[in-house]
Design an enzyme around this catalytic site. Structure first.
Site, PDB file in Angstrom:
ATOM      1  N   HIS A 134       0.868  -1.177   0.000  1.00 14.37           N
ATOM      2  CA  HIS A 134       0.000   0.000   0.000  1.00 14.37           C
ATOM      3  C   HIS A 134       0.911   1.235   0.000  1.00 14.37           C
ATOM      4  O   HIS A 134       2.003   1.194   0.564  1.00 14.37           O
ATOM      5  CB  HIS A 134      -0.832  -0.060   1.288  1.00 14.37           C
ATOM      6  CG  HIS A 134      -1.902   0.976   1.397  1.00 14.37           C
ATOM      7  ND1 HIS A 134      -1.648   2.267   1.784  1.00 14.37           N
ATOM      8  CD2 HIS A 134      -3.244   0.907   1.196  1.00 14.37           C
ATOM      9  CE1 HIS A 134      -2.779   2.939   1.823  1.00 14.37           C
ATOM     10  NE2 HIS A 134      -3.758   2.148   1.466  1.00 14.37           N
ATOM     11  N   ASP A 171       3.362  -4.827   7.912  1.00 11.42           N
ATOM     12  CA  ASP A 171       2.136  -4.048   7.801  1.00 11.42           C
ATOM     13  C   ASP A 171       0.970  -5.029   7.966  1.00 11.42           C
ATOM     14  O   ASP A 171       0.631  -5.783   7.061  1.00 11.42           O
ATOM     15  CB  ASP A 171       2.098  -3.361   6.425  1.00 11.42           C
ATOM     16  CG  ASP A 171       0.806  -2.588   6.219  1.00 11.42           C
ATOM     17  OD1 ASP A 171      -0.084  -2.656   7.076  1.00 11.42           O
ATOM     18  OD2 ASP A 171       0.688  -1.917   5.169  1.00 11.42           O
ATOM     19  N   GLN A 213      -4.148  -5.499   6.908  1.00 10.56           N
ATOM     20  CA  GLN A 213      -5.159  -6.410   6.358  1.00 10.56           C
ATOM     21  C   GLN A 213      -5.106  -7.799   6.994  1.00 10.56           C
ATOM     22  O   GLN A 213      -5.944  -8.639   6.675  1.00 10.56           O
ATOM     23  CB  GLN A 213      -4.982  -6.539   4.835  1.00 10.56           C
ATOM     24  CG  GLN A 213      -5.176  -5.240   4.071  1.00 10.56           C
ATOM     25  CD  GLN A 213      -6.611  -4.715   4.126  1.00 10.56           C
ATOM     26  OE1 GLN A 213      -7.540  -5.410   4.549  1.00 10.56           O
ATOM     27  NE2 GLN A 213      -6.796  -3.477   3.714  1.00 10.56           N
TER      28      GLN A 213
HETATM   29  C1  PLP Z   1      -2.137  -2.999   3.518  1.00 12.60           C
HETATM   30  C2  PLP Z   1      -2.478  -1.607   3.990  1.00 12.60           C
HETATM   31  N1  PLP Z   1      -1.535  -0.879   4.585  1.00 12.60           N
HETATM   32  C3  PLP Z   1      -1.788   0.355   5.046  1.00 12.60           C
HETATM   33  C4  PLP Z   1      -3.027   0.924   4.902  1.00 12.60           C
HETATM   34  C5  PLP Z   1      -3.264   2.294   5.424  1.00 12.60           C
HETATM   35  O1  PLP Z   1      -4.214   2.270   6.453  1.00 12.60           O
HETATM   36  P1  PLP Z   1      -4.729   3.622   7.103  1.00 12.60           P
HETATM   37  O2  PLP Z   1      -5.320   4.430   5.995  1.00 12.60           O
HETATM   38  O3  PLP Z   1      -5.731   3.186   8.107  1.00 12.60           O
HETATM   39  O4  PLP Z   1      -3.540   4.280   7.696  1.00 12.60           O
HETATM   40  C6  PLP Z   1      -4.041   0.210   4.273  1.00 12.60           C
HETATM   41  C7  PLP Z   1      -5.373   0.797   4.060  1.00 12.60           C
HETATM   42  O5  PLP Z   1      -6.125   0.411   3.218  1.00 12.60           O
HETATM   43  C8  PLP Z   1      -3.761  -1.091   3.803  1.00 12.60           C
HETATM   44  O6  PLP Z   1      -4.688  -1.837   3.198  1.00 12.60           O
END
Ligand code: PLP
Length: 394
Positions: free
Chosen positions: A111, A188, A191
């Site tokens: 992401h 991370d 998910q």
């Molecule tokens: C794999 C992953 N990492 C990070 C994020 C970022 O999350 P947030 O917007 O809650 O900080 C997301 C959000 O969709 C995500 O799917």
């Protein structure tokens, strides 16, 4: 087994078919009640006052910390509340004592929130950055890490599950490679933590981040687990110090060091309650339930001639995230049609993963259906039937 009647805890489900939990999940009534209880009964600052409601607020805030800590099997003091995953990752990127020549390795599956902080570090601080590419179905092979890792690698930043392709990454195998080279591992878990049992000890990671709003908790809540308190705090100020004189200050030892300023107290209490809700259902049961629905969606979509399904073919090593496309139709148009035809809520586009879209050669992105514990086989059938109709009429 996930009882059907949990759906009563999510009133929105009586109005729409919600298949967008990877973007943000719904919050059940007990989470909202816990937050409202704080507002009605002990709305005060936490960790500061000595009057009775300040003490209640402090206790509930600490309880939330403990609930979340135990949920991922972390030790005391290893967990910091943040606003979201993005903030947690940025805390690592900006707070780590980087040295000239350090190498950071991440992947094209990430992401943007687990990519941009490292790109900025490269651009501003001259850190070396390498990206490893997944296979077309999202699979990431630890051998790809072995091919680029060196003794200069300070950190490997890796998603636990793809928010586009749904595949679960074999993090423990990556952790072993990191250990061999003395590199730290940031996972991370945005998910994965909402959908699978996650144990930081077993994963072998040094940092883990996740967002409360994807795991039935409120927006504006997130978590950074860190094995060693090796970061410089992003913020300093009230609530994070032991002693301040006119000449200087000493920061506290515990997690409070990283939580300067009044935190999102109601949000933290909601997140603590969300964790309790997930635990009562059972993370293994949630995983099993979501896999059954995932399987039904993949099989159903694969059975429609002109629909392309992305990610691993089997539901076994997946979370409930299913990306697909109807070639010739823009994913946003498909999402609008799904809403218009059957009140199905899905996400469309690049899903904050533009480099992955480039690799997959799908600049317009995908349509993404994503699940949580409250979804049912009927939701899967409604989705498949409606996609079939859209693909046929097109
Ligand atoms: C794999 C992953 N990492 C990070 C994020 C970022 O999350 P947030 O917007 O809650 O900080 C997301 C959000 O969709 C995500 O799917």
């Amino acid at each position: 087994m996930i009882p059907d009647d949990i759906r009563n805890d999510f009133p929105l489900l009586s109005e729409v078919c919600y298949l967008d939990s990877a973007a943000t999940s719904l919050s059940p009534e007990p989470v909202l009640e816990a937050m409202l209880e704080y507002e009605h009964r002990f709305r005060a600052n936490a960790g500061r006052g000595v009057h009775r409601i300040a003490q209640m607020a402090s206790q509930k805030y600490q309880d939330a910390h403990q609930n979340v800590r135990k949920f991922i099997h972390a030790q005391e003091g290893e967990l910091v509340f943040t606003r979201n995953s993005t903030e947690a990752i940025n805390m690592v990127a900006s707070g780590f004592p980087w040295q000239n020549g350090d190498l950071v390795i991440t992947t094209l599956l990430e992401h943007h929130s687990n990519l941009l902080p490292w790109m900025r570090l490269r651009d501003r601080q001259g850190i070396d950055l390498r990206l490893i590419a997944p296979a077309q179905d999202g699979t990431l092979d630890p051998a790809a890490l072995e091919a680029v890792i060196t003794r200069k690698t300070r950190l490997v930043a890796l998603t636990h599950a793809s928010n586009v392709l749904g595949n679960v990454v074999p993090v423990r195998e990556f952790a072993k490679v990191c250990q061999d080279y003395g590199a730290l591992l940031l996972v991370d878990g945005s998910q994965s933590v909402p959908h699978l049992p996650v144990d930081v000890e077993r994963l072998g990671c040094d940092f883990l981040c996740f967002s409360g709003h994807k795991m039935l908790g409120p927006t504006g809540t997130g978590v950074l687990f860190m094995k060693e308190p090796c970061l410089e705090p992003l913020l300093v100020g009230g609530g994070s110090v032991d002693r301040v004189t006119a000449a200087g200050y000493t920061l506290t030892e515990g997690y409070e060091r990283y939580e300067a300023g009044t935190p999102n107290i109601a949000g933290a209490i909601g997140l603590g309650r969300a964790v309790g809700y997930l635990e009562a259902l059972g993370m293994e049961d949630i995983r099993h339930h979501e896999q059954q629905i995932t399987r039904r969606i993949i099989d159903g979509l694969n059975g429609i001639g002109n629909v392309q399904v992305f990610g691993p073919g089997s539901a076994g090593n997946r979370i409930g995230v299913i990306s697909f496309a109807i070639p010739g139709l823009n994913p946003h148009d498909v999402a609008v049609m799904l809403d218009g035809e059957a009140k199905i809520m899905v996400r469309s586009g690049h899903h904050c993963c533009m480099p992955l879209m480039e690799q997959l050669n799908i600049p317009d992105g995908t349509v993404r259906a994503s699940l949580h514990c409250y979804n049912t086989i009927e939701d899967a059938e409604l989705l498949v039937d409606t996609v079939r109709k859209i693909a046929r009429d097109f």
